[in-house]
Scaffold this active site. Structure first.
Site, mmCIF file in Angstrom:
data_model
loop_
_atom_site.group_PDB
_atom_site.id
_atom_site.type_symbol
_atom_site.label_atom_id
_atom_site.label_comp_id
_atom_site.label_asym_id
_atom_site.label_seq_id
_atom_site.Cartn_x
_atom_site.Cartn_y
_atom_site.Cartn_z
ATOM 1 N N GLU A 266 5.027 11.955 -6.455
ATOM 2 C CA GLU A 266 6.273 12.123 -5.402
ATOM 3 C C GLU A 266 7.373 11.165 -5.599
ATOM 4 O O GLU A 266 8.610 11.721 -5.634
ATOM 5 C CB GLU A 266 5.961 11.826 -4.098
ATOM 6 C CG GLU A 266 4.766 12.941 -3.438
ATOM 7 C CD GLU A 266 4.528 12.626 -1.860
ATOM 8 O OE1 GLU A 266 5.243 12.714 -1.131
ATOM 9 O OE2 GLU A 266 3.558 12.600 -1.547
ATOM 10 N N HIS B 54 1.420 -0.603 -10.557
ATOM 11 C CA HIS B 54 0.531 -1.630 -9.864
ATOM 12 C C HIS B 54 0.057 -2.913 -10.607
ATOM 13 O O HIS B 54 -0.932 -2.954 -10.774
ATOM 14 C CB HIS B 54 -0.999 -0.667 -9.390
ATOM 15 C CG HIS B 54 -1.460 -1.246 -8.425
ATOM 16 N ND1 HIS B 54 -2.696 -0.805 -7.688
ATOM 17 C CD2 HIS B 54 -1.188 -2.266 -7.415
ATOM 18 C CE1 HIS B 54 -3.049 -1.244 -6.716
ATOM 19 N NE2 HIS B 54 -2.328 -2.354 -6.524
ATOM 20 N N ARG C 23 0.723 -1.151 0.080
ATOM 21 C CA ARG C 23 0.002 -0.061 0.184
ATOM 22 C C ARG C 23 0.940 1.318 0.304
ATOM 23 O O ARG C 23 1.866 1.321 0.566
ATOM 24 C CB ARG C 23 -1.104 -0.070 1.200
ATOM 25 C CG ARG C 23 -2.026 -1.226 1.262
ATOM 26 C CD ARG C 23 -3.018 -0.901 0.280
ATOM 27 N NE ARG C 23 -4.040 -1.894 0.314
ATOM 28 C CZ ARG C 23 -3.963 -3.017 -0.564
ATOM 29 N NH1 ARG C 23 -2.893 -3.191 -1.322
ATOM 30 N NH2 ARG C 23 -4.935 -4.010 -0.314
#
Length: 378
Positions: free
Chosen positions: A255, A267, A226
């Site tokens: 970021e 992902h 996560r």
């Protein structure tokens, strides 16, 4: 009910949907759907029909589903823990090797070369990408659940030493693993650290400057769980100072993308044909078992509960909130016609109970302010 209706959000594996029996029919009309199978579609702004009994998440994470609102409306939400664990395991192992051998950086450099002497340029420049081997190194696994344990098993098979933090321990762990209760002590011995825990109040931000300070100089951290488990600014600062060698993540954001020392994948953890099939299959089977039998397993908003059907009885399933003694409520409601009852052990204020009740009495009203939904099955 002669026919049950299942709606889908996102593209759901046809292999998974093929497990639905002829009692079920797929529908695009979510108003009449008794169950919904979903992947990543954000459901927080959806209104739910009274016909909806359950939602099956074809995957593990459920951040896209309003769990408490579903619970308050008597909608059971299931997920598919472990169904994608092999896919994530393989990605983590491959990422660890990519990081150790500087493969991403090397491939990017090769693809930037021009001219008719590329082979010569490669031979001259390849030493800048020399890496290390993972065999003999120590891997620290935070969270030895369905995924973490498989990562540990696979890494050990590749010659790594395994240490773990006892956040979760799963029986599938079958290799030597020294356990640490103190995460700060564990990371001191790790060359690689991989994290496999859910996003909870006590895990959010656990990869931070304080923990990084206790890591070996040049450690590599992997986050395929996560995004909020790591404090990005602390990770970036550690990479810039050389404290960390690499940060490999499958849950990146703006970021991290493009930062030196960060290797991001989009992902991809559960993005295999096999994982999508497995997750959809588990979600479909959970929905059918609940709709037809009142069995709750792998729910994220109600406790597990199951009861075998009994001849001459119907099952009464009760979903409730803030009730200290549902068994007494059911005994008072059905009296001698209550054959047996099972109350799920809940860690929240939401509960579930299922009872075998003589058929003639099963339709009696369960009169209690705490009741969210009652279903008579059979």
């Amino acid at each position: 009910m002669d026919k049950y209706y299942i709606g889908t959000l996102n593209n759901i594996s046809k292999v998974g949907l093929s497990h639905l029996t002829d009692k079920y029919e797929l529908t695009e009309d979510l108003e009449k759907a008794n169950g919904i199978i979903v992947r990543s579609y954000k459901m927080h702004d959806m209104e739910f029909s009274e016909n909806l009994l359950a939602i099956g998440r074809a995957g593990a994470g459920v951040n896209n589903i309003p769990l408490d609102r579903c619970a308050d409306e008597g909608i059971v939400v299931f997920n598919a823990p472990g169904a994608n664990s092999n896919a994530v395991k393989e990605l983590v192992i491959s990422a660890m090797i990519l990081g150790a051998r500087n493969i991403v950086e090397g491939a990017t450099w090769v693809n930037s070369l021009e001219g008719d002497d590329v082979a010569e340029q490669i031979e001259k420049g390849k030493k800048q990408f020399a890496g290390t081997e993972i065999a003999g190194k120590t891997l620290g696994v935070i969270g030895l659940g369905a995924i973490g344990a498989k990562v540990a098993n696979a890494a050990h098979a590749l010659g790594m030493n395994i240490v773990g933090n006892s956040v979760v321990v799963n029986p599938i762990l079958n290799v030597p693993c020294e356990m640490y209760d103190d995460l700060h002590e564990m990371v001191k011995v790790c060359d690689y650290i991989t994290i496999h825990v859910p996003s909870l109040p006590d895990t959010i931000g656990m990869i931070n400057k304080d923990l990084i300070a206790d890591m070996k100089d040049g450690a590599i951290v992997l986050n395929f769980a996560r995004p909020d488990l790591a404090v990005n600014e602390d990770v970036i600062a550690a990479l810039e100072s050389g404290k960390l060698r690499k940060y490999l993540t499958d849950v990146p954001n703006q970021e991290l993308a493009g930062k030196k020392g960060v290797v991001c994948t989009p992902h991809l953890g559960a993005s295999t044909v096999e994982a999508e099939d497995n997750c959809a299959t588990m979600a479909a089977e959970e929905l059918m078992d609940y709709i037809e039998n009142g069995t709750i397993r792998n729910s994220v908003n109600f406790p597990p509960v199951a009861l075998e059907a009994k001849e001459g009885c119907k099952k009464v399933l009760v979903l409730y909130k803030d009730c200290g003694d549902m068994e007494s409520v059911l005994k008072e409601t059905f009296g001698a016609d209550l054959e047996e009852v099972v109350v799920g052990k809940s860690r929240t204020n939401y509960g579930a109970a299922v009872a075998n009740v003589k058929a003639a009495s099963a339709e009696k009203e369960v009169a209690c302010d705490c009741v969210l939904r009652v279903r008579v099955i059979g």
